[in-house]
Motif scaffolding. Structure first.
Motif, PDB file in Angstrom:
ATOM      1  N   THR A 250      -5.990  13.167  -3.557  1.00 18.51           N
ATOM      2  CA  THR A 250      -5.203  12.229  -2.919  1.00 18.51           C
ATOM      3  C   THR A 250      -6.124  11.196  -2.502  1.00 18.51           C
ATOM      4  N   LEU A 251      -7.420  11.262  -2.188  1.00 20.52           N
ATOM      5  CA  LEU A 251      -8.237  10.131  -2.000  1.00 20.52           C
ATOM      6  C   LEU A 251      -8.596   9.646  -3.414  1.00 20.52           C
ATOM      7  N   THR A 252      -8.736  10.148  -4.516  1.00 18.92           N
ATOM      8  CA  THR A 252      -8.785   9.535  -5.800  1.00 18.92           C
ATOM      9  C   THR A 252      -7.633   8.780  -5.989  1.00 18.92           C
ATOM     10  N   ASP A 253      -6.348   9.363  -5.846  1.00 22.00           N
ATOM     11  CA  ASP A 253      -5.261   8.539  -6.247  1.00 22.00           C
ATOM     12  C   ASP A 253      -5.065   7.393  -5.265  1.00 22.00           C
ATOM     13  N   ARG A 254      -5.446   7.264  -4.120  1.00 19.17           N
ATOM     14  CA  ARG A 254      -5.232   6.363  -3.344  1.00 19.17           C
ATOM     15  C   ARG A 254      -6.445   5.043  -3.652  1.00 19.17           C
ATOM     16  N   LEU A 255      -7.473   5.435  -4.249  1.00 21.22           N
ATOM     17  CA  LEU A 255      -8.454   4.529  -4.522  1.00 21.22           C
ATOM     18  C   LEU A 255      -8.100   3.927  -5.791  1.00 21.22           C
ATOM     19  N   ARG A 256      -7.625   4.521  -6.929  1.00 15.94           N
ATOM     20  CA  ARG A 256      -7.216   3.999  -7.823  1.00 15.94           C
ATOM     21  C   ARG A 256      -5.828   3.021  -7.762  1.00 15.94           C
TER      22      ARG A 256
ATOM     23  N   MET B  56       0.874  -1.153   0.074  1.00 13.84           N
ATOM     24  CA  MET B  56      -0.015   0.050  -0.179  1.00 13.84           C
ATOM     25  C   MET B  56       0.834   1.245  -0.005  1.00 13.84           C
ATOM     26  N   GLU B  57       0.493   2.234  -0.594  1.00 16.53           N
ATOM     27  CA  GLU B  57       1.409   3.449  -0.980  1.00 16.53           C
ATOM     28  C   GLU B  57       0.644   4.493  -0.163  1.00 16.53           C
ATOM     29  N   GLY B  58       1.527   4.957   0.678  1.00 21.37           N
ATOM     30  CA  GLY B  58       1.116   6.413   1.572  1.00 21.37           C
ATOM     31  C   GLY B  58       0.417   6.093   2.729  1.00 21.37           C
ATOM     32  N   ARG B  59       0.263   7.097   3.626  1.00 23.33           N
ATOM     33  CA  ARG B  59      -0.242   6.734   4.766  1.00 23.33           C
ATOM     34  C   ARG B  59      -1.827   6.632   4.781  1.00 23.33           C
ATOM     35  N   TRP B  60      -2.413   7.313   3.738  1.00 23.13           N
ATOM     36  CA  TRP B  60      -4.063   7.561   3.530  1.00 23.13           C
ATOM     37  C   TRP B  60      -4.278   6.119   3.075  1.00 23.13           C
ATOM     38  N   ALA B  61      -3.484   5.390   2.466  1.00 19.74           N
ATOM     39  CA  ALA B  61      -4.063   3.917   1.733  1.00 19.74           C
ATOM     40  C   ALA B  61      -4.321   3.111   3.132  1.00 19.74           C
ATOM     41  N   THR B  62      -3.704   2.962   4.104  1.00 20.18           N
ATOM     42  CA  THR B  62      -4.076   2.274   5.353  1.00 20.18           C
ATOM     43  C   THR B  62      -5.247   2.590   5.817  1.00 20.18           C
ATOM     44  N   LEU B  63      -5.551   3.913   5.794  1.00 25.73           N
ATOM     45  CA  LEU B  63      -6.701   4.564   6.659  1.00 25.73           C
ATOM     46  C   LEU B  63      -8.024   4.251   5.572  1.00 25.73           C
ATOM     47  N   VAL B  64      -7.692   4.315   4.356  1.00 29.21           N
ATOM     48  CA  VAL B  64      -8.750   3.961   3.404  1.00 29.21           C
ATOM     49  C   VAL B  64      -9.432   2.431   3.502  1.00 29.21           C
TER      50      VAL B  64
END
Length: 100
Positions: free
Chosen positions: A34-40, A1-9
């Motif tokens: 950022t949310l869109t990037d993490r979701l993709r 998973m990439e970035g801190r937000w990925a884990t939170l998603v």
């Protein structure tokens, strides 16, 4: 998973399917880009699935795949480790509900 937000998603999707706005509201401080990037990114790695509905306005729902669901015990173990090492005097809801 990439970035801190990925884990939170992933954490947010453990409780079930969510729409973009629900995810954004649950993650204060995340930008729409950022949310869109993490979701993709998570979708490209088969961690979550995206379901688009042909409606006006458009509706898109995100949910964890089986691969994404397999992250649950890992995230729970990390949470428990952090709790036990950083806040041992606070109640541990994982132990209270009978987990592990």
């Amino acid at each position: 998973m990439e970035g801190r937000w990925a884990t939170l998603v992933v954490r947010e999707l453990l409780s079930g399917t969510k729409r973009f706005g629900e995810l954004r509201a649950a993650l204060p401080g995340i930008s729409p880009k950022t949310l869109t990037d993490r979701l993709r990114h998570l979708e490209a790695h088969d961690v979550l699935s995206r379901r688009a509905f042909a409606e006006v306005p458009p509706r898109v729902e995100y949910s964890l795949t089986e691969r994404g669901r397999r992250l649950e015990p890992v995230l729970l173990a990390l949470w428990e480790w952090g709790h036990d090492d950083l806040a041992p005097d606070l109640p541990n809801p994982l132990r209270e509900r009978g987990a592990r």
